[in-house]
Design an enzyme around this catalytic site. Structure first.
Site, PDB file in Angstrom:
ATOM      1  N   VAL A   1       0.839  -1.209   0.000  1.00  0.00           N
ATOM      2  CA  VAL A   1       0.000   0.000   0.000  1.00  0.00           C
ATOM      3  C   VAL A   1       0.877   1.264   0.000  1.00  0.00           C
ATOM      4  O   VAL A   1       0.703   2.164  -0.821  1.00  0.00           O
ATOM      5  CB  VAL A   1      -0.958   0.002   1.209  1.00  0.00           C
ATOM      6  CG1 VAL A   1      -1.701   1.333   1.299  1.00  0.00           C
ATOM      7  CG2 VAL A   1      -1.951  -1.145   1.114  1.00  0.00           C
TER       8      VAL A   1
ATOM      9  N   LYS B   1      15.515  -2.825   3.239  1.00  0.00           N
ATOM     10  CA  LYS B   1      14.452  -2.514   2.285  1.00  0.00           C
ATOM     11  C   LYS B   1      14.710  -1.140   1.664  1.00  0.00           C
ATOM     12  O   LYS B   1      14.585  -0.966   0.444  1.00  0.00           O
ATOM     13  CB  LYS B   1      13.120  -2.508   3.047  1.00  0.00           C
ATOM     14  CG  LYS B   1      11.938  -2.804   2.199  1.00  0.00           C
ATOM     15  CD  LYS B   1      10.756  -3.077   3.103  1.00  0.00           C
ATOM     16  CE  LYS B   1       9.510  -3.167   2.286  1.00  0.00           C
ATOM     17  NZ  LYS B   1       8.331  -3.256   3.110  1.00  0.00           N
TER      18      LYS B   1
ATOM     19  N   GLU C   1      -7.581   2.629   1.699  1.00  0.00           N
ATOM     20  CA  GLU C   1      -7.182   2.135   0.364  1.00  0.00           C
ATOM     21  C   GLU C   1      -8.088   0.983  -0.032  1.00  0.00           C
ATOM     22  O   GLU C   1      -8.588   0.263   0.827  1.00  0.00           O
ATOM     23  CB  GLU C   1      -5.713   1.712   0.380  1.00  0.00           C
ATOM     24  CG  GLU C   1      -5.311   0.710   1.471  1.00  0.00           C
ATOM     25  CD  GLU C   1      -5.632  -0.727   1.157  1.00  0.00           C
ATOM     26  OE1 GLU C   1      -5.875  -1.025  -0.011  1.00  0.00           O
ATOM     27  OE2 GLU C   1      -5.632  -1.549   2.090  1.00  0.00           O
TER      28      GLU C   1
ATOM     29  N   ARG D   1      -6.264  -3.934  -4.670  1.00  0.00           N
ATOM     30  CA  ARG D   1      -6.124  -5.396  -4.711  1.00  0.00           C
ATOM     31  C   ARG D   1      -4.661  -5.736  -4.932  1.00  0.00           C
ATOM     32  O   ARG D   1      -4.011  -5.115  -5.789  1.00  0.00           O
ATOM     33  CB  ARG D   1      -6.921  -5.991  -5.875  1.00  0.00           C
ATOM     34  CG  ARG D   1      -8.411  -5.887  -5.746  1.00  0.00           C
ATOM     35  CD  ARG D   1      -9.060  -6.172  -7.078  1.00  0.00           C
ATOM     36  NE  ARG D   1      -8.600  -5.234  -8.108  1.00  0.00           N
ATOM     37  CZ  ARG D   1      -8.727  -5.405  -9.416  1.00  0.00           C
ATOM     38  NH1 ARG D   1      -9.286  -6.500  -9.890  1.00  0.00           N
ATOM     39  NH2 ARG D   1      -8.298  -4.502 -10.278  1.00  0.00           N
ATOM     40  N   GLU D   2      -4.161  -6.721  -4.218  1.00  0.00           N
ATOM     41  CA  GLU D   2      -2.791  -7.172  -4.483  1.00  0.00           C
ATOM     42  C   GLU D   2      -2.713  -7.674  -5.917  1.00  0.00           C
ATOM     43  O   GLU D   2      -3.636  -8.315  -6.410  1.00  0.00           O
ATOM     44  CB  GLU D   2      -2.411  -8.307  -3.526  1.00  0.00           C
ATOM     45  CG  GLU D   2      -1.943  -7.782  -2.195  1.00  0.00           C
ATOM     46  CD  GLU D   2      -1.358  -8.879  -1.343  1.00  0.00           C
ATOM     47  OE1 GLU D   2      -1.813  -9.017  -0.207  1.00  0.00           O
ATOM     48  OE2 GLU D   2      -0.469  -9.609  -1.824  1.00  0.00           O
TER      49      GLU D   2
ATOM     50  N   ASN E   1     -14.828  -4.706   2.476  1.00  0.00           N
ATOM     51  CA  ASN E   1     -14.198  -6.029   2.512  1.00  0.00           C
ATOM     52  C   ASN E   1     -15.139  -7.095   3.076  1.00  0.00           C
ATOM     53  O   ASN E   1     -15.117  -8.244   2.644  1.00  0.00           O
ATOM     54  CB  ASN E   1     -12.877  -5.971   3.279  1.00  0.00           C
ATOM     55  CG  ASN E   1     -11.744  -5.521   2.365  1.00  0.00           C
ATOM     56  OD1 ASN E   1     -11.929  -5.398   1.153  1.00  0.00           O
ATOM     57  ND2 ASN E   1     -10.577  -5.271   2.921  1.00  0.00           N
TER      58      ASN E   1
ATOM     59  N   CYS F   1      -6.128  -9.211   3.612  1.00  0.00           N
ATOM     60  CA  CYS F   1      -7.142  -8.216   4.010  1.00  0.00           C
ATOM     61  C   CYS F   1      -8.483  -8.802   4.444  1.00  0.00           C
ATOM     62  O   CYS F   1      -8.977  -8.483   5.523  1.00  0.00           O
ATOM     63  CB  CYS F   1      -7.381  -7.243   2.868  1.00  0.00           C
ATOM     64  SG  CYS F   1      -5.953  -6.216   2.528  1.00  0.00           S
TER      65      CYS F   1
ATOM     66  N   LYS G   1      -8.610 -10.647   7.914  1.00  0.00           N
ATOM     67  CA  LYS G   1      -8.242  -9.716   8.993  1.00  0.00           C
ATOM     68  C   LYS G   1      -9.349  -8.677   9.201  1.00  0.00           C
ATOM     69  O   LYS G   1      -9.737  -8.391  10.332  1.00  0.00           O
ATOM     70  CB  LYS G   1      -6.920  -9.048   8.581  1.00  0.00           C
ATOM     71  CG  LYS G   1      -6.524  -7.816   9.308  1.00  0.00           C
ATOM     72  CD  LYS G   1      -5.142  -7.372   8.879  1.00  0.00           C
ATOM     73  CE  LYS G   1      -5.110  -6.467   7.663  1.00  0.00           C
ATOM     74  NZ  LYS G   1      -5.640  -5.125   7.839  1.00  0.00           N
TER      75      LYS G   1
HETATM   76  C1  UDX Z   1      -8.937  -7.279  -1.160  1.00  0.00           C
HETATM   77  C2  UDX Z   1      -9.958  -6.284  -1.744  1.00  0.00           C
HETATM   78  O1  UDX Z   1     -10.434  -6.766  -3.005  1.00  0.00           O
HETATM   79  C3  UDX Z   1      -9.329  -4.913  -1.890  1.00  0.00           C
HETATM   80  O2  UDX Z   1     -10.288  -3.988  -2.370  1.00  0.00           O
HETATM   81  C4  UDX Z   1      -8.856  -4.537  -0.494  1.00  0.00           C
HETATM   82  O3  UDX Z   1      -8.567  -3.253  -0.278  1.00  0.00           O
HETATM   83  C5  UDX Z   1      -7.757  -5.496  -0.048  1.00  0.00           C
HETATM   84  O4  UDX Z   1      -8.393  -6.768   0.049  1.00  0.00           O
HETATM   85  P1  UDX Z   1      -6.915  -8.738  -2.076  1.00  0.00           P
HETATM   86  O5  UDX Z   1      -6.645  -9.134  -0.664  1.00  0.00           O
HETATM   87  O6  UDX Z   1      -5.771  -8.357  -2.943  1.00  0.00           O
HETATM   88  O7  UDX Z   1      -7.922  -7.473  -2.136  1.00  0.00           O
HETATM   89  O8  UDX Z   1      -7.660  -9.975  -2.736  1.00  0.00           O
HETATM   90  P2  UDX Z   1      -8.951 -10.180  -3.649  1.00  0.00           P
HETATM   91  O9  UDX Z   1      -8.583 -10.099  -5.071  1.00  0.00           O
HETATM   92  O10 UDX Z   1     -10.052  -9.323  -3.178  1.00  0.00           O
HETATM   93  O11 UDX Z   1      -9.267 -11.708  -3.292  1.00  0.00           O
HETATM   94  C6  UDX Z   1      -9.584 -12.091  -1.949  1.00  0.00           C
HETATM   95  C7  UDX Z   1      -9.842 -13.574  -1.866  1.00  0.00           C
HETATM   96  O12 UDX Z   1     -11.067 -13.914  -2.504  1.00  0.00           O
HETATM   97  C8  UDX Z   1      -8.779 -14.458  -2.495  1.00  0.00           C
HETATM   98  O13 UDX Z   1      -8.559 -15.579  -1.674  1.00  0.00           O
HETATM   99  C9  UDX Z   1      -9.408 -14.852  -3.832  1.00  0.00           C
HETATM  100  O14 UDX Z   1      -8.920 -16.049  -4.363  1.00  0.00           O
HETATM  101  C10 UDX Z   1     -10.866 -14.983  -3.426  1.00  0.00           C
HETATM  102  N1  UDX Z   1     -11.822 -14.828  -4.531  1.00  0.00           N
HETATM  103  C11 UDX Z   1     -11.961 -13.629  -5.176  1.00  0.00           C
HETATM  104  C12 UDX Z   1     -12.618 -15.912  -4.891  1.00  0.00           C
HETATM  105  O15 UDX Z   1     -12.525 -17.008  -4.298  1.00  0.00           O
HETATM  106  N2  UDX Z   1     -13.547 -15.743  -5.884  1.00  0.00           N
HETATM  107  C13 UDX Z   1     -13.728 -14.551  -6.538  1.00  0.00           C
HETATM  108  O16 UDX Z   1     -14.622 -14.456  -7.407  1.00  0.00           O
HETATM  109  C14 UDX Z   1     -12.891 -13.453  -6.167  1.00  0.00           C
END
Ligand code: UDX
Length: 437
Positions: free
Chosen positions: A14, A38, A149, A152-153, A206, A258, A261
């Site tokens: 982030v 780092k 924020e 998405r990662e 989230n 995210c 948590k």
């Molecule tokens: C998430 C939120 O999307 C983002 O907006 C926030 O600020 C940070 O947390 P991220 O942790 O990068 O982002 O992952 P994300 O792409 O949201 O996926 C979360 C989980 O859901 C993963 O385990 C993913 O595999 C799962 N997922 C996602 C599914 O199982 N099916 C889906 O259709 C989408």
């Protein structure tokens, strides 16, 4: 408007994205991180997280002179007009967010913050944290602003530069507007509100995403029971704009740094405040139960005569919590691996993102460098991360190496016809092979 550079404290995905992206928009940015190694690497534009576009943006910022890195946080914030706090808020005791890093930095910088400066909380923090940070700083001439924020990662740079919305919560409207102004060139809808509403928006977002996923995973089980196809059902559902098609793909449970948590933290603050939110608890419990059922399914397919998985070799394809990242934090794949290991299974895993980083997982599984090695002699193969390359594997060759025939595709990414042509038996989530042809 108050002049001064932008300081970013914390260079995780982030903080680093925020710093490098703001520099790309023409701001002078100083990023501080307590880790000297780092900082030394970042000064050479060496980025140790897998985030498309980020190394290039860091390199550009360094070359233009707009982006700097330092280890000294008070020095970085001295003279700043805006200070972004991008610090870890891990899950602490009882699921609550651990604010130790945010509080320590607030105490460290309070005396050197310039008058009129805005301190912006970008980390996901419980409702009320802006007030708490303002109290810790204890300076009426410094404004604390919440600006969560939504990155998405694996898409952080894109999401920063093309936001769906910008949420800014500030007790002092002028300070809020000053922070919002930084995002003005991005043309996103702005929600300018109070700090509590901004903080809650992040948790609500989230939680809502997690709820959609728990719903999709439960719906997949219903589809299996009635011979329906989860892909068709969610497509039919997703065309309704009130529902939306995104985040309805069933999988091995939701995870990452995210969603788990933040859902636990929201549950914790609701409990503390005496607010009932049964849907939140059900969303979390559904995820745990869904994974338990998947583990049972694997065990049912290959348990030994004693009913356990003792000595049963299993191949795991994918360990990262989702494709496009090497992040293992709260990965559903690891949760499933731990449950299988607890039943005695011997696990051999392959993940394309881990071949270089090679995390030490030796107490849980053997990490291999290629899928063939992982599947050799395995009683079954599990696909746990949706890496597109798994679809293109030479399944005929892998079939010759696998001991058993069953491939559990917990991401529904493989082509059942290809697997069946290779003599393997495909099992997806919420659909049968016959329905996919
Ligand atoms: C998430 C939120 O999307 C983002 O907006 C926030 O600020 C940070 O947390 P991220 O942790 O990068 O982002 O992952 P994300 O792409 O949201 O996926 C979360 C989980 O859901 C993963 O385990 C993913 O595999 C799962 N997922 C996602 C599914 O199982 N099916 C889906 O259709 C989408």
């Amino acid at each position: 408007m108050r002049e001064g550079h932008i300081a970013v404290v914390g260079t995780g995905y982030v903080g680093l994205t925020t710093g490098a992206a703001l520099a790309s928009l023409g701001h002078r940015v100083v990023c501080a991180d307590a880790d000297p190694h780092k900082v030394a690497r970042l000064r050479r534009a060496e980025v140790d997280i897998l985030e498309p576009g980020l190394p290039g943006l860091v390199r550009e910022g360094l070359d233009s002179g707009l982006l700097e890195f330092g280890q000294d946080t008070p020095a970085a914030v001295t003279g700043a007009g805006v200070v972004f706090l991008c610090l870890p808020t891990p899950m602490g005791a009882g699921g609550a967010a651990d604010l130790a890093a945010v509080e320590a930095v607030a105490a460290e910088i309070r005396a050197v913050l310039p008058a009129g400066c805005a301190v912006v909380n970008k980390s996901t923090v419980p409702v009320g944290t802006s007030e708490r940070v303002a109290a810790l700083i204890g300076r009426p001439d410094v404004h604390v602003v919440s600006n969560p924020e939504f990155l998405r990662e694996g898409h952080a740079v894109h999401d920063f530069l093309h936001p769906d919305r910008v949420v800014v919560g500030a007790a002092d409207r002028e300070a809020g507007r000053r922070v919002a102004e930084l995002y003005a060139p991005l043309g996103a809808p702005l929600v300018l509100t109070d700090p509590a509403s901004a903080e809650l928006t992040k948790y609500a977002a989230n939680f809502f995403l997690a709820m959609k996923l728990s719903f999709a995973n439960n719906l997949a089980a219903v589809c299996e029971r009635f011979g329906a196809d989860i892909g068709d059902v969610t497509t039919g559902l997703g065309h309704d704009p009130r529902v939306g098609a995104a985040f309805l793909q069933p999988g091995p449970g939701w995870g990452g740094s995210c969603l788990p948590k933040d859902t636990h933290a929201l549950l914790s603050i609701c409990e503390q405040a005496g607010v009932e939110f049964p849907l939140l608890r059900a969303t979390i419990e559904t995820n745990v139960e869904h994974q338990r059922q998947l583990v049972d399914r694997v065990a049912a397919g290959c348990a030994g005569p004693d009913g356990t998985l003792r000595g049963v070799r299993l191949a795991l394809l994918g360990l990262a919590f989702k494709a496009g990242t090497s992040d293992l934090r709260d990965s559903p794949a690891l949760a499933i691996a731990r449950a299988l290991r607890a039943r005695g299974a011997e696990l051999y895993a392959y993940d394309p993102a881990l071949c270089e980083t090679r995390p030490d997982l030796s107490d849980l599984l053997t990490l291999t460098d290629d899928p063939a090695e992982a599947v050799t002699g395995a009683a079954a193969c599990l696909v746990l991360t949706e890496w597109p390359e798994f679809r293109e594997l030479d399944w005929t060759r892998l079939a010759g190496l696998l001991d058993g025939r069953l491939v559990h595709d917990f991401r529904n990414i493989l082509d059942p016809a290809r697997l069946e042509a290779a003599g393997l038996s495909w099992q997806g989530i919420g659909r049968t092979a016959a329905l996919t042809t």
